[in-house]
Write a protein that holds these residues in place. Structure first.
Motif, PDB file in Angstrom:
ATOM      1  N   ARG A 590       0.885  -0.930  -0.297  1.00  0.00           N
ATOM      2  CA  ARG A 590      -0.112   0.049   0.274  1.00  0.00           C
ATOM      3  C   ARG A 590       0.364   1.125  -0.194  1.00  0.00           C
ATOM      4  NH1 ARG A 590      -2.390   3.690   3.946  1.00  0.00           N
ATOM      5  NH2 ARG A 590      -1.056   2.547   5.073  1.00  0.00           N
ATOM      6  N   MET A 591       0.403   2.307  -0.806  1.00  0.00           N
ATOM      7  CA  MET A 591       1.257   3.560  -0.916  1.00  0.00           C
ATOM      8  C   MET A 591       1.017   4.749   0.833  1.00  0.00           C
ATOM      9  SD  MET A 591       2.645   3.355  -3.624  1.00  0.00           S
ATOM     10  CE  MET A 591       2.405   1.399  -4.099  1.00  0.00           C
ATOM     11  N   ALA A 592       1.843   5.126   1.213  1.00  0.00           N
ATOM     12  CA  ALA A 592       1.720   4.941   3.104  1.00  0.00           C
ATOM     13  C   ALA A 592       1.741   6.424   2.610  1.00  0.00           C
ATOM     14  CB  ALA A 592       2.298   4.023   3.615  1.00  0.00           C
ATOM     15  N   SER A 593       2.562   7.154   2.207  1.00  0.00           N
ATOM     16  CA  SER A 593       3.013   8.231   2.499  1.00  0.00           C
ATOM     17  C   SER A 593       3.344   9.061   0.913  1.00  0.00           C
ATOM     18  CB  SER A 593       3.444   9.231   3.966  1.00  0.00           C
ATOM     19  OG  SER A 593       5.118   8.178   3.598  1.00  0.00           O
ATOM     20  N   PHE A 594       3.931  10.523   0.983  1.00  0.00           N
ATOM     21  CA  PHE A 594       3.627  10.575  -0.514  1.00  0.00           C
ATOM     22  C   PHE A 594       4.881  12.268  -0.510  1.00  0.00           C
ATOM     23  CE2 PHE A 594      -0.268   8.625  -0.623  1.00  0.00           C
ATOM     24  CZ  PHE A 594      -0.295   7.898  -1.698  1.00  0.00           C
ATOM     25  N   HIS A 595       5.615  12.968  -1.064  1.00  0.00           N
ATOM     26  CA  HIS A 595       6.910  13.502  -1.021  1.00  0.00           C
ATOM     27  C   HIS A 595       7.024  14.080  -2.411  1.00  0.00           C
ATOM     28  CE1 HIS A 595       7.662  12.163   3.283  1.00  0.00           C
ATOM     29  NE2 HIS A 595       8.367  10.912   1.934  1.00  0.00           N
ATOM     30  N   GLY A 596       6.796  15.463  -2.666  1.00  0.00           N
ATOM     31  CA  GLY A 596       7.336  15.542  -4.206  1.00  0.00           C
ATOM     32  C   GLY A 596       5.698  17.214  -4.150  1.00  0.00           C
ATOM     33  N   ASN A 597       5.907  18.044  -5.170  1.00  0.00           N
ATOM     34  CA  ASN A 597       5.012  19.113  -5.223  1.00  0.00           C
ATOM     35  C   ASN A 597       3.492  18.680  -6.261  1.00  0.00           C
ATOM     36  OD1 ASN A 597       7.180  20.980  -4.883  1.00  0.00           O
ATOM     37  ND2 ASN A 597       7.275  21.859  -6.360  1.00  0.00           N
ATOM     38  N   PHE A 598       2.160  18.189  -5.092  1.00  0.00           N
ATOM     39  CA  PHE A 598       1.610  18.003  -5.831  1.00  0.00           C
ATOM     40  C   PHE A 598      -0.180  18.063  -3.907  1.00  0.00           C
ATOM     41  CE2 PHE A 598       4.262  14.076  -4.714  1.00  0.00           C
ATOM     42  CZ  PHE A 598       3.136  14.158  -3.235  1.00  0.00           C
ATOM     43  N   PHE A 599      -1.127  17.875  -4.845  1.00  0.00           N
ATOM     44  CA  PHE A 599      -2.166  17.915  -3.340  1.00  0.00           C
ATOM     45  C   PHE A 599      -2.061  16.565  -3.698  1.00  0.00           C
ATOM     46  CE2 PHE A 599      -6.166  18.922  -2.165  1.00  0.00           C
ATOM     47  CZ  PHE A 599      -5.613  19.283  -0.544  1.00  0.00           C
ATOM     48  N   VAL A 600      -2.713  15.655  -2.272  1.00  0.00           N
ATOM     49  CA  VAL A 600      -3.022  14.542  -2.826  1.00  0.00           C
ATOM     50  C   VAL A 600      -4.899  15.063  -2.466  1.00  0.00           C
ATOM     51  CG1 VAL A 600      -2.884  12.586  -1.413  1.00  0.00           C
ATOM     52  CG2 VAL A 600      -1.628  14.109  -1.723  1.00  0.00           C
ATOM     53  N   ARG A 601      -5.736  14.470  -3.436  1.00  0.00           N
ATOM     54  CA  ARG A 601      -6.835  14.583  -3.543  1.00  0.00           C
ATOM     55  C   ARG A 601      -7.228  13.993  -2.642  1.00  0.00           C
ATOM     56  NH1 ARG A 601      -9.224  15.246  -9.159  1.00  0.00           N
ATOM     57  NH2 ARG A 601      -7.304  17.413  -8.877  1.00  0.00           N
ATOM     58  N   SER A 602      -7.185  11.845  -2.731  1.00  0.00           N
ATOM     59  CA  SER A 602      -7.821  11.647  -2.083  1.00  0.00           C
ATOM     60  C   SER A 602      -7.295  10.945  -1.461  1.00  0.00           C
ATOM     61  CB  SER A 602      -8.858  10.565  -2.828  1.00  0.00           C
ATOM     62  OG  SER A 602      -8.212   9.837  -3.804  1.00  0.00           O
ATOM     63  N   THR A 603      -6.796   9.245  -0.690  1.00  0.00           N
ATOM     64  CA  THR A 603      -5.665   9.001  -0.007  1.00  0.00           C
ATOM     65  C   THR A 603      -5.056   8.662  -1.313  1.00  0.00           C
ATOM     66  OG1 THR A 603      -7.489   6.351  -0.873  1.00  0.00           O
ATOM     67  CG2 THR A 603      -7.756   7.575   1.491  1.00  0.00           C
ATOM     68  N   ASP A 604      -4.686   7.914  -2.295  1.00  0.00           N
ATOM     69  CA  ASP A 604      -3.501   7.906  -3.265  1.00  0.00           C
ATOM     70  C   ASP A 604      -4.301   8.552  -4.377  1.00  0.00           C
ATOM     71  OD1 ASP A 604      -5.701   6.108  -4.174  1.00  0.00           O
ATOM     72  OD2 ASP A 604      -4.806   4.260  -4.401  1.00  0.00           O
ATOM     73  N   LEU A 605      -4.474   9.559  -4.845  1.00  0.00           N
ATOM     74  CA  LEU A 605      -4.523  10.391  -6.153  1.00  0.00           C
ATOM     75  C   LEU A 605      -4.218  11.651  -5.960  1.00  0.00           C
ATOM     76  CD1 LEU A 605      -6.090   9.771  -8.934  1.00  0.00           C
ATOM     77  CD2 LEU A 605      -7.827  11.218  -7.885  1.00  0.00           C
ATOM     78  N   LEU A 606      -2.839  11.751  -6.732  1.00  0.00           N
ATOM     79  CA  LEU A 606      -2.326  13.220  -6.507  1.00  0.00           C
ATOM     80  C   LEU A 606      -2.814  13.669  -7.922  1.00  0.00           C
ATOM     81  CD1 LEU A 606       1.312  11.400  -6.206  1.00  0.00           C
ATOM     82  CD2 LEU A 606      -0.270  12.111  -4.530  1.00  0.00           C
ATOM     83  N   ALA A 607      -3.419  14.906  -7.178  1.00  0.00           N
ATOM     84  CA  ALA A 607      -3.571  15.733  -8.309  1.00  0.00           C
ATOM     85  C   ALA A 607      -2.415  16.860  -8.926  1.00  0.00           C
ATOM     86  CB  ALA A 607      -4.835  16.920  -7.608  1.00  0.00           C
ATOM     87  N   MET A 608      -2.740  16.613  -9.671  1.00  0.00           N
ATOM     88  CA  MET A 608      -1.047  17.372 -10.364  1.00  0.00           C
ATOM     89  C   MET A 608      -1.737  18.858 -11.881  1.00  0.00           C
ATOM     90  SD  MET A 608       1.427  14.610 -10.560  1.00  0.00           S
ATOM     91  CE  MET A 608       2.110  13.609  -9.593  1.00  0.00           C
ATOM     92  N   PRO A 609      -1.686  19.547 -11.494  1.00  0.00           N
ATOM     93  CA  PRO A 609      -2.513  20.666 -12.758  1.00  0.00           C
ATOM     94  C   PRO A 609      -1.493  20.585 -14.307  1.00  0.00           C
ATOM     95  CG  PRO A 609      -2.495  21.007 -10.415  1.00  0.00           C
ATOM     96  CD  PRO A 609      -2.195  20.480 -10.141  1.00  0.00           C
ATOM     97  N   ALA A 610      -0.361  20.216 -14.115  1.00  0.00           N
ATOM     98  CA  ALA A 610       0.210  20.651 -15.101  1.00  0.00           C
ATOM     99  C   ALA A 610       2.317  20.362 -14.336  1.00  0.00           C
ATOM    100  CB  ALA A 610       0.713  22.384 -15.544  1.00  0.00           C
ATOM    101  N   VAL A 611       2.209  19.170 -15.228  1.00  0.00           N
ATOM    102  CA  VAL A 611       3.481  18.039 -14.509  1.00  0.00           C
ATOM    103  C   VAL A 611       4.407  18.749 -15.312  1.00  0.00           C
ATOM    104  CG1 VAL A 611       4.431  16.064 -13.794  1.00  0.00           C
ATOM    105  CG2 VAL A 611       2.132  16.849 -13.883  1.00  0.00           C
ATOM    106  N   PRO A 612       5.363  19.941 -14.337  1.00  0.00           N
ATOM    107  CA  PRO A 612       6.685  19.916 -15.433  1.00  0.00           C
ATOM    108  C   PRO A 612       7.682  18.587 -16.114  1.00  0.00           C
ATOM    109  CG  PRO A 612       7.488  20.692 -13.224  1.00  0.00           C
ATOM    110  CD  PRO A 612       5.251  19.750 -13.332  1.00  0.00           C
ATOM    111  N   GLN A 613       8.813  18.603 -16.823  1.00  0.00           N
ATOM    112  CA  GLN A 613       9.734  17.646 -17.435  1.00  0.00           C
ATOM    113  C   GLN A 613      10.295  17.784 -16.042  1.00  0.00           C
ATOM    114  OE1 GLN A 613      11.365  18.445 -20.920  1.00  0.00           O
ATOM    115  NE2 GLN A 613      10.197  16.704 -21.701  1.00  0.00           N
ATOM    116  N   ASP A 614      10.738  16.689 -15.519  1.00  0.00           N
ATOM    117  CA  ASP A 614      11.840  16.336 -14.777  1.00  0.00           C
ATOM    118  C   ASP A 614      12.375  16.445 -13.486  1.00  0.00           C
ATOM    119  OD1 ASP A 614      14.014  15.399 -17.065  1.00  0.00           O
ATOM    120  OD2 ASP A 614      13.981  17.030 -17.235  1.00  0.00           O
ATOM    121  N   GLN A 615      11.002  16.574 -12.338  1.00  0.00           N
ATOM    122  CA  GLN A 615      10.248  17.097 -11.266  1.00  0.00           C
ATOM    123  C   GLN A 615      10.390  15.064 -11.294  1.00  0.00           C
ATOM    124  OE1 GLN A 615       6.694  19.178  -9.637  1.00  0.00           O
ATOM    125  NE2 GLN A 615       8.263  20.015  -9.711  1.00  0.00           N
TER     126      GLN A 615
END
Length: 934
Positions: A590-615
C-alpha cells in the motif's frame, strides 16, 4: 603449527574457527570482507580459500551467488561464469501466442526459443491455430509459483555470499554513484517479453529495495524504508528512443484493480483472457487487441508496445475525459515595481518571452496567453484584433487600483489565442513596450496576492499555468507578508518557523488552483528578504517549480543569461496538463505517504494541474500482509492532457522479486533512491519539527541500518568491533548522508539566510535523483592535469575528467579545479598557478590580476581553453532540467565568503561544527557500538 588464518596472502586478515573448521571472516587487502567461509579440504586449504575468494577480477565488486541459486535463475551450470552475464533470456524458452489467420480473437500457441526481437512473418504452429496448449512454465498459477519459490530466496535454495565493505578502510569513490542500481533478478519467465525494456528504467522509477521483503516484520528488521522514487515525465537524452505511444485507443485494464496490461500479466484460456499481475483477476482480452487498425488486418500481439515496454503512453478515448482536452494556457504576472524595473528583470523577462514565442507549445494552435503587470495596482492589457493586415493592433492598458475586490476590467481580449495575439505583431509590440511603459516607475510595494487572484479569474474556467515574476516581498492586499528575517533566531530551535508559510493564503489559494487545474511557477528576484518559504507553497501544492535569483541584476550579463536561459527552457517545455497520478502495487502493498510537488486529492490520488518535465517524487510503501508471490509489480499511471491537446495515460511498470532473506534485502538496496527518500523526509521533518530533529532523524536512520547490518550480517568475532561494516552496494550511503547533513537546506549554521535555506529545501523535495545526488554530493575535477582525452569529443559527447573525492586534500596550489553541484560551478585557482595556465584559460598575464567572482570564460585559440570550456558547457548540459549554473572563479587567497562557499561543497572536509568524513564515520562506529555518536 600455524593456524590456517596465518597462511593467507600478504595483506589479508582472517579469524579461524578451529572447532567448526571454518573462517569466521576473511578480509582482503582491498577491504572486502566475507563472513563464515568453510575451509576447503587439503593441505593448501587457506590458499585455496583465498583464491576462491579473489576469483575472477570482474566479480570483485559484484554479489556472488551460490550454486543452487544460479542454477535456479539461469538453468545453467553455476560454474559457467560466462553464461551468468545476461544470458538467462537465451537459455530459457518462452511461451508466445500468435494471432490466428481468421481475424482478431483467434489464437494459437507457439513454444520456441525466446527471440531477441519480434520480426514479421507467420510463425510455425505446433498443433494448429485453434488449439491451446498449456505452457511449459511462466504462465502457471501464481499460487503454484509461490509454493515453488517459498523455500528459496531470490530463486535459489542457498543464500548467496554478501560482500561487505569496511567503511573505516574503504574511502568513498565518487565513481560508485554513477553505477546502475543492484540488478533486478526476476524469476525465469516472469515477463511475457524478452525485451530489455520490459521493466521501467531506473530514471523513470526506482525502488529503495530491488528485492521486496515478504513480510512487514522482515522489512522492519532491515531498517531500510521501502519507497519508490519517481520521475515519470523525464526529458529524453539526445539519441534516446521516445516513449512508445499506443494510438489505437485499445486499453486493456483489470476489471477489479484497474491495472493496465503490461509485460508481467499472464495469458490464459487460449489467449482470450489475461490474468492481472496485481490481484490475479481474470480479464477478457479486448476484441481489437490483435487487430492492426491502421492496416485493417490481423496484428501481432507480441509486437504491442505495452507487452514489451515498462514505460508506454496510451492515447485515451473519450471515457477518460471529464471535458474536452484543455488548451495550454499561460498567464504571466510580471512585477513592475521600482525594484523590479531597476534590476532589469522586467526588460529581461519581456525580451525572453518575445524571443521564445515560437518555442511555446502550440502545435494545435489553441494555446492561450495573457499578460498582467502589478505593483500596488494591477495592469491588464487588451489586444484587439488588427484593423488591417498591415496595421498592428494597438494594445490598451487597463488599470485596476482596487486590490481589495479584484475584478477583470474586460470580459474579452485579455486572454487571447497565441496565434491571434501575434497576428499583425500585436503581442510582440506589447512585449517590446512594457519595460518602457514602467521604466520611470517609482512605486515601491507589491500586490502579489491580488495579482494571483486576477490571474486565477482569467484562466480558472480552463486551467493552465501562472508564471509569476516577482522582485519584492508581497506587501499589500491578500497574502501580504512582513519581513520576519531575524538573525538572532538563525541556528536556534526557532529557525524552522522561518521555513513555514507565514500566511495561510498561499496554501489555501494553491488548493483552489489545484481544483481548477491551475499550476503556478514562481520566479523570485529580490535583493532583500522575499519569504521564499511562503511563496514556494504555491508551486508545491500545484505541481509547479520555484526558481530563485537572489540579488538579480541584469547589468551583470551572467545574471541575465542564466535567467533568460532557464525562463526560456520553462516556456519551451512540453507540460502535462490537468493530470492525476496514482501508483498501484501487488496485493499486500500500500502507498503510505507521498513527497513532492502535488496535492493529495484522496488517499492515493495525486492532483497535478501541470506536470513539468524532470520533477521528482518519492512515495513510501507499506507491507500490509504477507506476500506469497515470487515477484511484485508497481505501476504508476499519469492521466493527463498533452500541451498539444491530446488526452493520454503514461504508464510506468516495474517488477521486483520478493525475498524472505535478510541478506538479499541488504544486497538489493539502491543507495541513490534511499538518499533521495531521506532528503525528502528530512525536509518534511524540519517543517513539522525542528531542523535539529531533521538532522538527528537522518543520522539515526543511518545508525539503525549499520547496527542492523552488523548484528545480522557480520560475525561477532574479535575483529567485528574494529570494523564498520556495510554492503558494497551501500558503501556511498554514509557520504551521501553526510552531504545531506551539510546541504544548505538542513545544515547546522547561524549564517544561512532563510530565503536561501527555503529555496534549497524546495530543490531537495522536487529534483529528480539524477539532479539531487550531485546537489548533495557535488562533482569535483582536476583540470590542470586531466587526461589528454578529457574535454575532447568522444563517441558519447565531451569526455569528462575522472571525478575526485570531495576533500581539499586533492587541491594543489598550482592547480585548476572544477566543483559543481548542478546549481553552481566553481573554478578553483591555486595561488601558485603558473602564468601560462592563467593566460590559456582567462587571457590574463598572471594570478595577481585575476579577479574572483561570477564570470564568463573566454573561448581562446588554444587547446586547453577549448577543453576547459567544453567541460564547463558539458557540465551545464549533462543534467536534466532547465537549470543553467553560474560559473564562479574562486582564488585560493581571494574573498573569504566566496572561498568558504566553494569549500563547503567539499563535504568530506571538516567545516565549522560539521565533521569531516573520517570524523563522521568514527562517530558512526561509536554509535553503532553503543558508545555515543554524532
Amino acid at each position: 603449527m600455524a593456524s590456517p588464518a596465518q597462511q593467507l596472502p600478504p595483506g589479508w586478515a582472517a579469524e579461524w574457527d578451529a572447532n567448526n573448521q571454518r573462517y569466521l571472516y576473511i578480509e582482503t587487502a582491498t577491504g572486502h570482507t566475507q563472513w563464515e567461509v568453510p575451509a576447503p579440504a587439503g593441505p593448501q586449504a587457506p590458499m585455496d580459500a583465498a583464491s576462491q575468494f579473489s576469483a575472477p577480477t570482474h566479480h570483485s565488486k559484484r554479489r556472488q551467488y551460490a550454486t543452487g541459486q544460479t542454477q535456479a535463475y539461469y538453468g545453467a551450470p553455476a560454474d559457467d561464469n560466462a553464461s551468468l552475464m545476461g544470458s538467462n533470456q537465451m537459455q530459457q524458452p518462452s511461451q508466445l501466442f500468435t494471432p490466428g489467420l481468421s481475424g482478431p480473437g483467434q489464437f494459437a500457441t507457439q513454444q520456441q526459443q525466446a527471440p531477441t526481437h519480434h520480426e514479421g512473418g507467420t510463425p510455425d504452429y505446433i498443433n494448429g491455430p485453434d488449439q491451446y496448449q498449456q505452457p511449459m512454465y511462466g504462465q502457471q498459477d501464481p499460487n503454484a509459483l509461490a509454493g515453488q519459490f517459498s523455500q528459496m530466496g531470490l530463486g535459489g535454495s542457498k543464500p548467496f555470499q554478501l560482500y561487505t565493505a569496511n567503511l573505516l578502510t574503504s574511502p568513498p569513490d565518487p565513481r560508485d554513484l554513477s553505477l546502475p542500481p543492484p540488478e533486478i533478478r526476476l524469476p525465469p519467465n516472469a515477463s511475457l517479453s524478452p525485451s530489455p525494456t520490459a521493466n521501467a528504467h531506473c530514471s523513470y522509477q526506482r525502488s529503495t529495495l530491488n528485492a521486496i521483503p515478504t513480510t512487514s516484520s522482515l522489512l522492519s528488521k532491515s531498517k531500510i524504508p521501502l519507497a519508490l522514487v519517481l520521475s515519470p515525465y523525464r526529458s529524453l537524452d539526445p539519441g534516446e528512443a521516445p516513449v512508445p505511444v499506443i494510438t489505437d485507443t485499445v486499453i486493456a485494464r483489470c476489471r477489479r484493480c484497474r491495472t493496465y496490461i503490461n509485460p508481467y500479466v499472464q495469458f490464459i484460456d487460449g489467449g482470450n483472457r489475461w490474468r492481472c499481475c496485481m490481484c490475479n483477476m481474470s480479464n477478457e482480452v479486448p476484441q481489437l487487441f490483435d487487430w492492426d487498425q491502421a492496416r485493417n488486418q490481423p496484428g501481432d500481439r507480441w509486437s504491442r508496445a505495452e507487452l514489451n515496454h515498462g514505460v508506454v503512453e496510451f492515447v485515451a478515448p473519450t471515457e477518460y475525459m471529464v471535458r474536452p482536452p484543455q488548451p495550454a494556457v499561460y498567464v504571466f504576472l510580471i512585477d513592475v515595481s521600482h525594484a523590479a524595473v531597476q534590476s532589469g528583470m522586467v526588460a529581461t523577462a519581456t525580451r525572453t518571452i518575445l524571443e521564445n514565442l515560437d518555442r511555446i507549445p502550440d502545435e494545435d494552435s489553441r494555446t492561450k496567453i495573457a499578460i498582467v503587470c502589478f505593483d500596488v495596482s494591477l495592469y491588464f492589457f487588451s489586444l484587439p484584433p488588427p484593423s488591417s493586415p498591415d496595421t498592428p493592433a494597438e494594445p490598451s492598458m487597463l488599470v485596476v487600483s482596487d486590490i481589495e475586490d479584484v475584478f477583470l476590467p474586460k470580459p474579452n481580449d485579455l486572454l487571447l489565442n497565441l496565434g491571434e495575439a501575434r497576428n499583425g505583431g500585436a503581442l510582440e509590440n506589447l512585449l517590446g513596450r512594457i519595460n518602457d511603459m514602467f521604466k520611470d516607475n517609482t512605486v515601491i510595494g507589491s500586490a502579489l496576492g491580488p495579482a494571483l487572484q486576477a490571474g486565477f479569474k482569467l484562466m480558472s474556467p480552463i486551467g493552465g499555468k501562472i508564471m509569476v515574476l516577482s522582485a519584492s516581498l508581497p506587501s499589500l492586499g491578500v497574502g501580504a507578508l512582513k519581513n520576519r528575517e531575524d538573525p538572532k533566531i538563525l541556528g536556534t530551535s526557532k529557525e524552522s518557523g522561518l521555513l513555514q508559510a507565514a500566511s495561510p493564503f498561499y496554501k489555501t489559494f494553491a488548493i483552489e488552483c489545484s481544483r481548477a487545474q491551475v499550476s503556478v511557477d514562481m520566479f523570485l528576484f529580490s535583493s532583500a528578504y522575499q519569504d521564499v518559504a511562503s511563496l514556494a507553497c504555491l508551486p508545491h501544492y500545484t505541481s509547479g517549480q520555484t526558481y530563485y535569483y537572489p540579488a538579480f541584476n541584469a547589468g551583470r550579463s551572467e545574471d541575465a543569461i542564466k535567467f533568460a536561459h532557464e525562463f526560456g527552457e520553462v516556456l519551451a517545455m512540453p507540460i502535462m496538463l490537468e493530470a492525476v497520478m496514482r501508483v498501484r502495487a501487488s496485493r499486500g502493498l500500500r502507498m503510505a505517504s507521498f513527497h513532492g510537488n502535488f496535492f493529495v486529492r484522496s488517499t492515493d490520488l495525486l492532483a497535478m494541474p501541470a506536470v513539468p518535465q524532470d520533477q521528482g517524487y518519492a512515495i513510501e510503501v507499506q507491507i500490509e500482509e504477507t506476500i506469497t508471490a515470487p515477484f511484485v509489480v508497481f505501476q504508476t499511471a499519469v492521466l493527463h492532457t498533452t500541451c498539444y491537446g491530446e488526452r493520454r495515460i503514461r504508464v510506468v511498470t516495474q517488477a521486483l522479486p520478493t525475498t524472505s532473506n535478510l541478506s538479499e534485502i541488504f544486497a538489493s538496496v539502491d543507495q541513490i533512491a534511499l538518499a533521495t527518500l531521506l532528503a525528502n523526509k528530512a525536509v518534511e521533518r524540519s517543517l513539522t519539527h525542528k531542523l535539529e530533529d531533521a538532522r538527528d532523524a537522518v543520522f539515526n536512520k543511518l545508525v539503525e541500518i549499520l547496527q542492523t547490518y552488523k548484528g545480522s550480517m557480520t560475525a561477532a568475532g574479535a575483529g567485528a568491533s574494529a570494523q564498520l561494516a556495510i554492503g558494497e552496494n551501500m558503501k556511498s550511503l554514509p557520504v551521501l548522508v553526510l552531504g545531506l547533513l551539510k546541504n544548505v537546506g538542513i545544515r547546522q549554521s547561524a549564517q544561512i539566510p532563510p530565503d536561501i535555506r527555503a529555496y534549497s529545501q524546495a530543490l531537495l523535495t522536487s529534483l529528480p535523483a539524477q539532479l539531487l545526488i550531485p546537489y548533495i554530493y557535488p562533482s569535483f575535477y582536476s583540470l590542470h592535469n586531466m587526461p589528454p582525452e578529457a574535454g575532447t569529443v568522444g563517441p558519447d559527447g565531451v569526455i569528462m575528467p575522472p571525478p575526485l573525492p570531495l576533500t581539499s586534500e586533492r587541491l594543489e596550489r598550482h592547480g585548476l579545479f572544477l566543483i559543481e553541484d548542478g546549481q553552481n560551478i566553481f573554478l578553483w585557482v591555486g595561488r601558485d598557478a603558473v602564468p601560462q595556465l592563467v593566460m590559456d584559460v582567462f587571457n590574463l598575464p598572471g594570478y595577481d590580476v585575476l579577479r574572483g567572482g561570477k564570470t564568463t570564460l573566454p573561448i581562446l585559440e588554444n587547446p586547453f581553453s577549448q577543453r576547459v570550456n567544453a567541460i564547463v558547457q558539458k557540465t551545464r548540459e549533462m543534467r536534466r532540467g532547465p537549470y543553467y549554473p553560474h560559473l564562479y572563479v574562486v582564488k585560493e587567497d581571494g574573498e573569504a565568503p566566496l572561498r568558504l562557499w566553494a569549500l563547503s561543497a567539499l563535504v568530506q572536509d571538516r567545516a565549522d561544527v560539521l565533521p569531516s568524513y573520517q570524523q563522521f564515520v568514527g562517530s558512526l562506529k561509536e554509535k553503532v557500538n553503543g558508545n555515543g555518536g554524532y
